[in-house]
Design an enzyme around this catalytic site. Sequence first.
Site, mmCIF file in Angstrom:
data_model
loop_
_atom_site.group_PDB
_atom_site.id
_atom_site.type_symbol
_atom_site.label_atom_id
_atom_site.label_comp_id
_atom_site.label_asym_id
_atom_site.label_seq_id
_atom_site.Cartn_x
_atom_site.Cartn_y
_atom_site.Cartn_z
ATOM 1 N N ASP A 669 -4.196 6.317 3.814
ATOM 2 C CA ASP A 669 -3.611 7.526 3.240
ATOM 3 C C ASP A 669 -2.189 7.216 2.825
ATOM 4 O O ASP A 669 -1.580 6.246 3.298
ATOM 5 C CB ASP A 669 -3.635 8.688 4.228
ATOM 6 N N GLU A 707 0.516 7.243 -6.001
ATOM 7 C CA GLU A 707 -0.433 7.631 -4.966
ATOM 8 C C GLU A 707 -1.294 6.451 -4.542
ATOM 9 O O GLU A 707 -1.823 6.406 -3.454
ATOM 10 C CB GLU A 707 -1.319 8.748 -5.509
ATOM 11 N N ASP A 739 -8.275 8.254 1.632
ATOM 12 C CA ASP A 739 -7.881 9.640 1.372
ATOM 13 C C ASP A 739 -6.780 9.665 0.320
ATOM 14 O O ASP A 739 -6.110 8.666 0.066
ATOM 15 C CB ASP A 739 -7.387 10.293 2.663
ATOM 16 N N HIS A 873 -2.866 9.381 8.064
ATOM 17 C CA HIS A 873 -1.995 10.470 7.588
ATOM 18 C C HIS A 873 -0.833 10.687 8.545
ATOM 19 O O HIS A 873 0.322 10.844 8.109
ATOM 20 C CB HIS A 873 -2.808 11.757 7.454
#
Length: 898
Positions: A669, A707, A739, A873
Amino acid sequence: MSGRSRGRARTNTVPQPTPVAAPGEAAAPKVTTPQRAPIPPVEQTGRGRGIAPEQERMQSGQISPVSRSSGESPPQQHSPPRTSTTSGRASVRGAFAQAGTSTVIGQIERMSLREGEPEAKREMRIEQVYRTRPEDRTNTVGTGGQSVKLLCNYFKIVNSPDWVLYQYHVDFMPPIESRRMRLGLMRNHDHLFPMNKAFDGSTLYSLTKLQNETTEVASKRETDGAIISIKIKRIAEIVPESPNFVHLFNLVFRRCLKLYGMKEIDRNYYDLRNKITIERYNLEMINGFATSIALYEHHLLLNAEMIHKLLHKTSVYKVMMDIYDKTRSDNEFRDACSNELIGRIVMTKYNDKTYRINDIAWEIKPSDKFETLHGTTTFIDYYREAYKIEIKDRMQPLLSILPSAKDKRRGLTKPILLVPELCILTGVDERMRMDFNFKKAVETFSKVGPNDRCKRLSEFVQRFKTDEKVKGELSRWQMDFESRPAEINGRILQFETLLFGRDVLKRLNERADWTNDLKGCPLLKTIRLNNWIIIFPQNKRNTATQFLQTFRSVSKPMEFLTQAPQEISIPRDNAESLVNALKSHVNQSTQMAVVLLTSKRKDIYDAVKRVCCLESPVPSQVVTTKILEDERKHKSIVTKVAIQMNAKLGGEIWAINIPLTDTMICGIDTYHDSSKKNRSVCAFVATSNQNKSRFFSRAMIQETHQELAYNLTLTVKSACEHFYRTNQTFPKRIVIYRDGVSDGQLQLVMESEIPQIQKAFNLIDSKYNPLLSFIVVKKRVNARFFASTGRGLENPPCGTVIDTVVTRQEWFDFYLVPQCVTQGTVNPTHFNVVYDKLNLAPELYQKMTYKMCHMYYNWPGTIRVPATCQYAHKLAYLVGQSLHKEHHNSLCDKLFYL
C-alpha cells in the site's frame, strides 16, 4: 467589512505570475496589480501565487445561439475567472462541481467529457478496459460453499436488436481550437441527423447513416464572417461490445439525469430540491446517485449507488472573518487562515463548481484588473456582468488553486483565483471527524439499510419510465432499463477456525467476531518481556501504577510473561522531556518502551515515534492516560494493549489454516507523505513463517508524488531472504495483494511493479523462479449486494463471494463480503487477479483471501482487506505522517507500527 484594520504590519508584496489564456481565447489574460497601500488582513484571506481569469461566456469566434439537438452536450456554463478548468478526485478540481461537501460514498470514474469545458483540439478519449485476465484462464467462477440468492444495485439495459450506431470524425478547416465554437458550428447542420446525434467536438455518434462516407458542409463564423469548412467522415459502425458504444450510453444517461432536474456536482448527480439540514453543525446534506454503464460478464448493466454530500452554509469569507476576530497579529492571522483553509475543498455559490485551495493570494483583491478578449476589467465588474453578483468587500484577498494534471496536459499551467465571499467550504474538518456526536448525526441520514437502499434505487430507475422528457430521450436512442435489480447466485464460504496457544481451536460463527474467545485464552506464541521501560508524567503516577497492576493480571492468562519495568517519571510530557528520557534509558537490551501521554498532540506522538523507530530503535507503545482512567473500559483497554505489545515484540496472537506450504503472502500500500508534496511512502509486508502468522515489513520513500510503487526489487529480495532465514527455504509461491490502485493504473502495475518483483528473484539466484500471483485490491467500489430473507432484504452473510454477472469479461475478478455489518449496507471488497502463475482454482483464491482477512491482530474480527494489506497501510501511514524516513532495519521482523 471592508476597511476594518488593526494597524498590523504588512508583509512585502510578492510578484504574481502572468496567467495564460484558456484555449480558444485570443489573448492571454493578464492581471494588473497597481501599486497600493497594504491591504488590511480583514479584507483578504491567504497567500497567493497569481491569478488566472476564466474564459469569457463566448470564446473568440463567438457564434449565434442555436438550438441544440437531443443527446448533444449543452452550452457551457459560466465559470469564475481562471486560466483553466480543473479536474480530479475528492477535491474535485474542475470548477466548483462539488457543492461544499465531503464525499460519504466513493465516486465513479467519469466516462464523458465535461460539458462546456474548453480544450485544445484533440481526439476524444474513450475509456478502455485494460485486459488482465490470463489467456489460459477459462474458468473464473468458484465452486463449493453455501449458495445464496442476491440482488444487487445493477440494472440490465435493454436495447433494440436492430440498433446500429454510426461513428463519425469531424474536421474543421481552418482548425478551430474552441470546443464551444465547434459545437455551435455543427448545430447549423442538425438536419443531417434527423434521428439524433451526440457530438463532443471531434467525434459524433448517431443512429443516422449519411449517404456518403465523407460529407462536406460549411458554416459561417459570426465573429468575423469567415466560412468554415466541415468534413464529416464515417469511420465505424459500433457494436454493443465496443467501448464507444458504452461511452455513448453514459453520455445519454447523464443527459437524462439533467432532464430529470438533477444537478451535476463532482461528477455525480444530486437532487438539490430536497436538502437535509443539520442545524447543530450549520450543514446541509444532499442526496444523489453515482451512476455508470459498462459491459460486464454477459450484459450491459447500469450501476446506480446512493451518495451523500455535506454542504457548509457559511462562506470562506465568513470563516476568515471569524479567524480574524480571534487573532492578534498579521502573521498569526495569515498563519491561522493558511492552516484552516489550504488543502480544503471549496465550492462556488454561482455555479456549484469545486476546487482544492492550494494557497491564498494576499496581494490580489477583487478590484484588481485583468485582460479579457474584450478588454480590461476587474473581478468586481466581471462578476457583476456575468452573474449579476455584487462583491461586497472589495479588498479581500483571493484563493489560489493550482491547475490539475489534466489542465497541464492541455497546456494550462497558471493558478485559478476565486473570491472567498463567493465560495463555501466543503467536506469535514478534523474537529468534525473527532466528534462522535457529529458522526452520529450524519449517519442518521447517510446510513441506509438494504431494504430502503434497494427500494430507493429501484424507484430511481423507475422514474425514467414515467418522466416524459427522459422517456423521449431514451426512446430516441432505443434505450430501456429493467425495473428490477439484477439477480446473482452468490456463495457463502465456510466458517473458519482459529488456532491459539496450547493448540486451542476456536470455531467462529456467522458474525466472525472472537472478542469473547480471547478472554482467558493463551496467545499462539508470546515473547518473554524482561527488559522494558514505562515513561509517564509525575502527576499521572497513580494511573501508571494502576495500568501496571492490570497489565500483570491480564497478561498472565495469555501466558505473556513479563518482568517489572523500569519506571521513569518526567515533570511534563512535552516532546523535549520525552525525547530526552527515551534517549537516556533505551539501550540495546531494551525490548519495549511504553509511554503514557496526557494528550493526543501529534507533535509529541511524532517525536516519540521518531526516536523509537529511527534513532534508538525499539518497539514502542503510546497510550493516553484519559482512556486508561475510564474505569468501565480500563481492563479491556489494557488487554488490547497487552496483545499489541506481544505482537510488536514479534509474538503471534492467533493463526488460521492456509494449506499452501512454502508460500509467502504479501501486501503493498502507499501513502503520500504529509511533510513534502512530492514524496510518498510505499509499504511492503509479507508473511515469514509457514503459519502465515509472523510478518516482515519494509517501507520505501518515493520522491515522486505517485501512487505506483517503485524500487520494489530490493524489498522483495529482502523479504525472500528473511523467509529463508526463518524456514531454511525460499518461498516457492508468492501471492501479493496490492491496495491503492485504480482501474486506470492496471497497465502501469503490469508493466512496472511485476517486472521489478521478478527482477528480485534473479538477484537471489538466476535459477530461482517462484510461482507469482498478483491481486489488486479495491475498497472504493459502488457495488452493493442484498440477501433475500424471510424478513426482507438484509446484508449478505460474512464470507459471501460474488464472481458472476457483475464481474468483467476482461478480468479474473470477484467480490468478497468479509465482514458482518448490522447497520447500514455492507461495502464489499473487489479483488482482481491480474497476474496468475499459481494457477489456483477460483475458489482457492477466494478462500485464501477470506482467511487472510482474519489475520489482523489489532481487531478480534474480520477486516475488509487481507491482513498484509492493512499492515502495509498502517506502516505507510506511520512513516508518511510521523517518521518521514524509512524505519530502522532492526524493526523489520516486528509489527512495531500497530
